[in-house]
Design an enzyme around this catalytic site. Structure first.
Site, PDB file in Angstrom:
ATOM      1  N   CYS A 103       0.892  -1.162   0.000  1.00 11.49           N
ATOM      2  CA  CYS A 103       0.000   0.000   0.000  1.00 11.49           C
ATOM      3  C   CYS A 103       0.924   1.203   0.000  1.00 11.49           C
ATOM      4  O   CYS A 103       1.558   1.485   1.014  1.00 11.49           O
ATOM      5  CB  CYS A 103      -0.923   0.028   1.208  1.00 11.49           C
ATOM      6  SG  CYS A 103      -1.899   1.555   1.238  1.00 11.49           S
ATOM      7  N   CYS A 106      -0.571   4.255   2.449  1.00 10.56           N
ATOM      8  CA  CYS A 106      -0.554   4.121   3.911  1.00 10.56           C
ATOM      9  C   CYS A 106      -0.252   2.671   4.255  1.00 10.56           C
ATOM     10  O   CYS A 106       0.872   2.232   4.075  1.00 10.56           O
ATOM     11  CB  CYS A 106      -1.864   4.611   4.515  1.00 10.56           C
ATOM     12  SG  CYS A 106      -3.335   4.083   3.635  1.00 10.56           S
ATOM     13  N   SER A 107      -1.217   1.915   4.707  1.00 11.00           N
ATOM     14  CA  SER A 107      -0.904   0.529   5.065  1.00 11.00           C
ATOM     15  C   SER A 107      -2.131  -0.367   4.939  1.00 11.00           C
ATOM     16  O   SER A 107      -2.351  -1.238   5.766  1.00 11.00           O
ATOM     17  CB  SER A 107      -0.339   0.476   6.479  1.00 11.00           C
ATOM     18  OG  SER A 107      -1.238   1.121   7.358  1.00 11.00           O
ATOM     19  N   CYS A 108      -2.929  -0.153   3.884  1.00  6.73           N
ATOM     20  CA  CYS A 108      -4.112  -0.975   3.682  1.00  6.73           C
ATOM     21  C   CYS A 108      -3.703  -2.439   3.546  1.00  6.73           C
ATOM     22  O   CYS A 108      -2.734  -2.759   2.865  1.00  6.73           O
ATOM     23  CB  CYS A 108      -4.859  -0.525   2.432  1.00  6.73           C
ATOM     24  SG  CYS A 108      -5.414   1.178   2.559  1.00  6.73           S
TER      25      CYS A 108
HETATM   26 FE    FE Z   1      -3.283   2.087   2.882  1.00  4.60          FE
END
Ligand code: FE
Length: 198
Positions: A103, A106-108
């Site tokens: 991602c 961000c950090s999906c």
């Molecule tokens: Fe994300």
């Protein structure tokens, strides 16, 4: 990716522990609830939910097709729901094609399938570099792919989460689904490793 085992007072680990201590001390949270939540994601949720899907796909061609075709439909029919898997796409590795998930924004991450995201997945280094130089990043993480293998990098978003269907290890023809699932690691479903071999 380098792993730093020395912690300075400014490191996120120390800061989080200090924050947790403070919240407990002020009576705002109960430490056992935090521990239970972490344990749930480590042992009950993932990555065994994802691993089960992979193992079934390895043994059942029809299930595999359905999973690649419409993972959302499979998840709903299997009653698998939870955090961050509203829309999931499954990408199959095959000889000559390797998939890896990131991602960049961000950090999906598909929590309900894979459990807790590893800290490197959230690092700015992985997020920026795996897009620019995936072969090099994967090699640094211990996965060497030959030059002919095509690399597909999938960028997750709040709309779409990805799961990699790793290749079935050879020599596992007589394995049960449960035995196969034990070979499917979290990292292999992110695409930074192969499934375990025997
Ligand atoms: Fe994300």
């Amino acid at each position: 990716m380098s792993h730093d085992h020395s912690y300075s007072a400014r490191s996120p680990k120390i800061r989080i522990e200090a924050l947790e201590d403070l919240l407990v001390e002020k009576g705002l949270v109960d430490r056992s609830r935090i521990d239970n939540l972490i344990q749930k994601f480590e042992t009950d949720v993932g990555p065994m939910i994802g691993a089960q899907l992979v193992a079934r796909a390895w043994t059942d061609p029809e299930f595999r097709n359905r999973l690649l075709d419409d993972a959302d439909d499979v998840l709903s029919k299997e009653n698998i729901s939870g955090a961050e898997i509203e829309h999931v796409e499954v990408k199959a590795n095959e000889p000559g094609v390797h998939n890896v998930v990131v991602c960049t924004l961000c950090s999906c991450y598909p929590w309900a399938l894979l459990g807790l995201p590893p800290s490197w997945y959230k690092s700015p280094e992985y997020r920026s570099r795996v897009v620019r130089e995936p072969r090099k990043v994967l090699a640094e993480m211990g996965l060497d792919l030959d030059e002919e293998t095509k690399l597909q990098v999938w960028d997750s978003s709040s709309e779409t989460r990805f799961l990699v269907l790793p290749e079935r290890p050879s020599g596992t023809e007589n394995f049960s689904v449960a035995e196969l699932a034990a070979l499917v690691t979290r990292d292999s479903m992110i695409g930074v490793a192969r499934a375990e071999t025997l």
